[in-house]
Design a protein around this motif. Sequence first.
Motif, PDB file in Angstrom:
ATOM      1  N   THR A 279      -8.465   1.966   0.388  1.00  0.00           N
ATOM      2  CA  THR A 279      -7.660   2.478  -0.733  1.00  0.00           C
ATOM      3  C   THR A 279      -8.236   3.788  -1.247  1.00  0.00           C
TER       4      THR A 279
ATOM      5  N   THR B 126       0.813  -1.212   0.000  1.00  0.00           N
ATOM      6  CA  THR B 126       0.000   0.000   0.000  1.00  0.00           C
ATOM      7  C   THR B 126       0.854   1.273   0.000  1.00  0.00           C
TER       8      THR B 126
ATOM      9  N   GLN C 100      -7.505   6.531   1.209  1.00  0.00           N
ATOM     10  CA  GLN C 100      -6.092   6.914   1.161  1.00  0.00           C
ATOM     11  C   GLN C 100      -5.829   7.809  -0.062  1.00  0.00           C
TER      12      GLN C 100
ATOM     13  N   THR D 111      -7.551  11.282   0.118  1.00  0.00           N
ATOM     14  CA  THR D 111      -6.905  12.156   1.113  1.00  0.00           C
ATOM     15  C   THR D 111      -5.583  12.701   0.565  1.00  0.00           C
ATOM     16  N   GLU D 112      -4.831  11.828  -0.084  1.00  0.00           N
ATOM     17  CA  GLU D 112      -3.547  12.281  -0.633  1.00  0.00           C
ATOM     18  C   GLU D 112      -3.758  13.288  -1.771  1.00  0.00           C
TER      19      GLU D 112
ATOM     20  N   LYS E 249       2.094   3.920  -4.805  1.00  0.00           N
ATOM     21  CA  LYS E 249       0.978   4.791  -5.161  1.00  0.00           C
ATOM     22  C   LYS E 249       1.109   5.278  -6.602  1.00  0.00           C
TER      23      LYS E 249
END
Lengths: 280, 234
Positions: free
Chosen positions: B94, A210, B97, B100-101, A213
């Motif tokens: 996922t 994870t 995440q 948010t990024e 990215k």
Amino acid sequence: MNIEHIITELEKKDPEVYDRMSSRRSAISGIASIGGKLALAAIPLALGSLFKKAYGQSTGNIVGVLQYALTLEYLEAEFYTMGAAAPGLVPAGPPTGAIATIRDHENAHVALLKTTISALGATPVAKPTFDFSAGNGSGNGPFKGVFTNYPLFLAVAQTFEDTGVRAYKGQAGELISNNDVLTAALKIHSVEARHAAHIRYMRRNLTSNTGLKPWITGNDTGGIGAAVQASYNGEETSTQAGINIVNINGLGISMNAATEAFDEPLSKDAVLAIVDPFIV
Amino acid sequence: MAEKLIVPQEQEGRAMLSSKGQQRRQFLSLFAGTAAAATLMHACSNNDDPTPNNGINLGGGDIGILNYAYALEQLEAAFYIRVAQTFFTGATATEQQFLTEIRDHEIAHREFFRNALGGKAIPSLEVDFSKIDFNSRASVLGTAKAFEDLGVAAYNGAGKLITDGNYLLLAGKIVSVEARHAAMIRDLLSNGSFADNTAVDANGLDMALPPGEVLKVAGGFLKSKIDASNLPTS
């Protein structure tokens, strides 16, 4: 596209346009003869070149950038063409579809760049012979087995895409004098970034990591390691135009986010050093 | 009145390479953000300039393009801030995440432009998200996809309008991150659609749109009105 209209509009802004082009008739017939030889998509690029010539600036640098881009696109196109054709390499379903999509884009980029370089009166560089093991022709480099080892194939794909994004970005300034070529390069640049994001997502799903990215964190290679570190060095930059992005204006932007939010360019020399082991 | 002072000066220096409007724009851009600019714009308004009170004026030249980018980043940041306040029903780890990024990237872009523009920055914009159902995955991701694809097309279309290579590089550093966002959001909606034929044409080229087209779409999500009439067009 109405070429006469373009010339007429230009005349309104620049009464001396015909002096620059020798004559209206030769300008138009020059464009028309270009149009007869070219794929429709390349006409705006060729037009840009004609106006650039008319305004007395060399297209030499621009052709040089395009030849460089063509070399990188040859590399990517052959890589995906071979990968898609390698029996049992890419799993059926979404992975096969994605690799085919990317392969087709890279081949289209090759075709477009060749056509454009020809339109600018130069001869496109020939396709090099590649060694995708990165062994300079030995076939025995660090990526040996890239067409039989799927995780390795995706790792090399990620490196090519992230490097490609940085390579195009590094040349934007060289193209600033030619709007049409610049815009075409920007349109390729963002497609390479889309590819990069997807390949990284494929690797994340494959490895269940994870931390992997669609965007680049610091100068992290995404677990690939030292062999590709040069493609990521410099991405850890967290200051843009003298402005520190970390916690900018007290808003809690982390170092990771600050580096992810901006992709960094690579110089031509840096990119050529990175791809050199792949070229025989 | 101002024109009489400006135009002859410019004509002396250079042989009519640009239209009167462009010359005035270049001149005004020197004063963008100052009281002098406001006065000059007003002085010109009885000629062919658009009437004031047309909305928030982005300004001209490279500053105008940076303000244009700042406006779009404001819109994107506000959207993701709201998305991440309360995620839509059923958002996976996922998805949370990534969203948010992306929020943090857009805030970083917004604040970068705010600081870089300094006194020349447009004010903070008021958004209108009444068309978005923030509880709905389809609504949130559909809007995110539209914003990210629009952002990519906006930067790609604005590149040629920038005259300073440093600004062009900064736009390039941002647009590829927007393209990464676009690809990711598209893949969340439908895996494999990261660069399908609704985003990339048969020549393998992404989209590019002029500011007018982009602002027509973005304007649907803004209460504030944007006046892009002083932006360069070539």
